[in-house]
Design a protein around this motif. Structure first.
Motif, PDB file in Angstrom:
ATOM      1  N   VAL A   1      64.636  52.030  28.836  1.00  0.00           N
ATOM      2  CA  VAL A   1      64.495  50.608  28.513  1.00  0.00           C
ATOM      3  C   VAL A   1      63.148  50.069  29.011  1.00  0.00           C
ATOM      4  O   VAL A   1      62.446  49.352  28.292  1.00  0.00           O
ATOM      5  CB  VAL A   1      65.675  49.797  29.096  1.00  0.00           C
ATOM      6  CG1 VAL A   1      65.419  48.310  29.025  1.00  0.00           C
ATOM      7  CG2 VAL A   1      66.960  50.155  28.369  1.00  0.00           C
TER       8      VAL A   1
ATOM      9  N   LYS B   1      60.311  51.408  26.834  1.00  0.00           N
ATOM     10  CA  LYS B   1      60.236  50.725  25.537  1.00  0.00           C
ATOM     11  C   LYS B   1      59.722  49.295  25.698  1.00  0.00           C
ATOM     12  O   LYS B   1      58.958  48.807  24.881  1.00  0.00           O
ATOM     13  CB  LYS B   1      61.591  50.735  24.858  1.00  0.00           C
ATOM     14  CG  LYS B   1      61.971  52.127  24.371  1.00  0.00           C
ATOM     15  CD  LYS B   1      62.975  52.051  23.286  1.00  0.00           C
ATOM     16  CE  LYS B   1      63.396  53.419  22.841  1.00  0.00           C
ATOM     17  NZ  LYS B   1      62.402  54.121  22.061  1.00  0.00           N
ATOM     18  N   ARG B   2      60.137  48.627  26.754  1.00  0.00           N
ATOM     19  CA  ARG B   2      59.719  47.239  26.984  1.00  0.00           C
ATOM     20  C   ARG B   2      58.224  47.158  27.294  1.00  0.00           C
ATOM     21  O   ARG B   2      57.531  46.286  26.793  1.00  0.00           O
ATOM     22  CB  ARG B   2      60.539  46.648  28.138  1.00  0.00           C
ATOM     23  CG  ARG B   2      60.184  45.238  28.483  1.00  0.00           C
ATOM     24  CD  ARG B   2      60.802  44.281  27.484  1.00  0.00           C
ATOM     25  NE  ARG B   2      60.595  42.929  27.948  1.00  0.00           N
ATOM     26  CZ  ARG B   2      59.925  42.024  27.259  1.00  0.00           C
ATOM     27  NH1 ARG B   2      59.445  42.312  26.083  1.00  0.00           N
ATOM     28  NH2 ARG B   2      59.751  40.823  27.736  1.00  0.00           N
ATOM     29  N   ARG B   3      57.738  48.087  28.134  1.00  0.00           N
ATOM     30  CA  ARG B   3      56.325  48.094  28.522  1.00  0.00           C
ATOM     31  C   ARG B   3      55.451  48.775  27.476  1.00  0.00           C
ATOM     32  O   ARG B   3      54.234  48.618  27.499  1.00  0.00           O
ATOM     33  CB  ARG B   3      56.140  48.817  29.850  1.00  0.00           C
ATOM     34  CG  ARG B   3      56.783  48.113  31.024  1.00  0.00           C
ATOM     35  CD  ARG B   3      56.518  48.834  32.334  1.00  0.00           C
ATOM     36  NE  ARG B   3      55.093  48.779  32.650  1.00  0.00           N
ATOM     37  CZ  ARG B   3      54.357  49.845  32.943  1.00  0.00           C
ATOM     38  NH1 ARG B   3      54.894  51.041  32.970  1.00  0.00           N
ATOM     39  NH2 ARG B   3      53.081  49.721  33.222  1.00  0.00           N
TER      40      ARG B   3
END
Length: 163
Positions: free
Chosen positions: A108, A111-113
């Motif tokens: 997560v 994917k977020r960064r």
């Protein structure tokens, strides 16, 4: 380079860069499945649980009964088998939980960064250590967070020599 064949020299100026091969449809689908955070979390949890199961069996077999002098061979065998079962279940749950939390959080965060670097590992390690030791209180959660983050970064540095 072959002197008689002018086409033997590569078209990129003589360097030995291998050609780029597109992945097959099966490889592309497998990559898509593995990039799904839910799938990665489940697979890591199952694999961690399997590792914990075998570690628990091994460690449970090493424990000796306290009153082994008064126990018969059959009683010692039954005691050891029960101890192996308890240790295996406990380790299976702990390692499965640890693998699932770490892998899920790392996926997560990555994917977020939109980056794959050592910070993702540190964040995932901190979250895993904090959750795993959170029942013992906030101080233990902080120590678990820091300890697991450092351990995760060291393992990542050791396994991935490119970063």
């Amino acid at each position: 380079m072959d002197a008689t064949n002018p086409e033997s020299e590569t078209s990129n100026g003589g360097s030995n860069i291998p050609p780029f091969n597109m992945p097959s449809r099966v490889e592309a689908e497998a990559q898509m499945i593995w990039e799904n955070c839910f799938t990665r979390t489940i697979i890591s949890g199952v694999m961690g649980g399997g590792l914990g199961l075998f570690m628990g069996m091994f460690l449970g077999a090493l424990e000796n009964p306290i009153a082994q002098d008064t126990m018969s061979g059959k009683q010692q065998f039954i005691y050891t088998a029960k101890q192996m079962g308890r240790k295996s279940l406990s380790s299976c749950i702990a390692f499965g939980t640890m693998g699932a939390i770490f892998s899920g959080v790392e996926c997560v965060v990555e994917k977020r960064r939109a980056k794959h670097d050592i910070k993702n590992t540190a964040i995932a390690g901190c979250a895993t250590g904090g959750v795993m030791s959170g029942r013992a209180g906030p101080q233990a959660a902080c120590i678990g967070c820091a300890g697991f983050a450092v351990f995760s970064v060291l393992i990542e540095k050791f396994l991935d020599r490119n970063t």
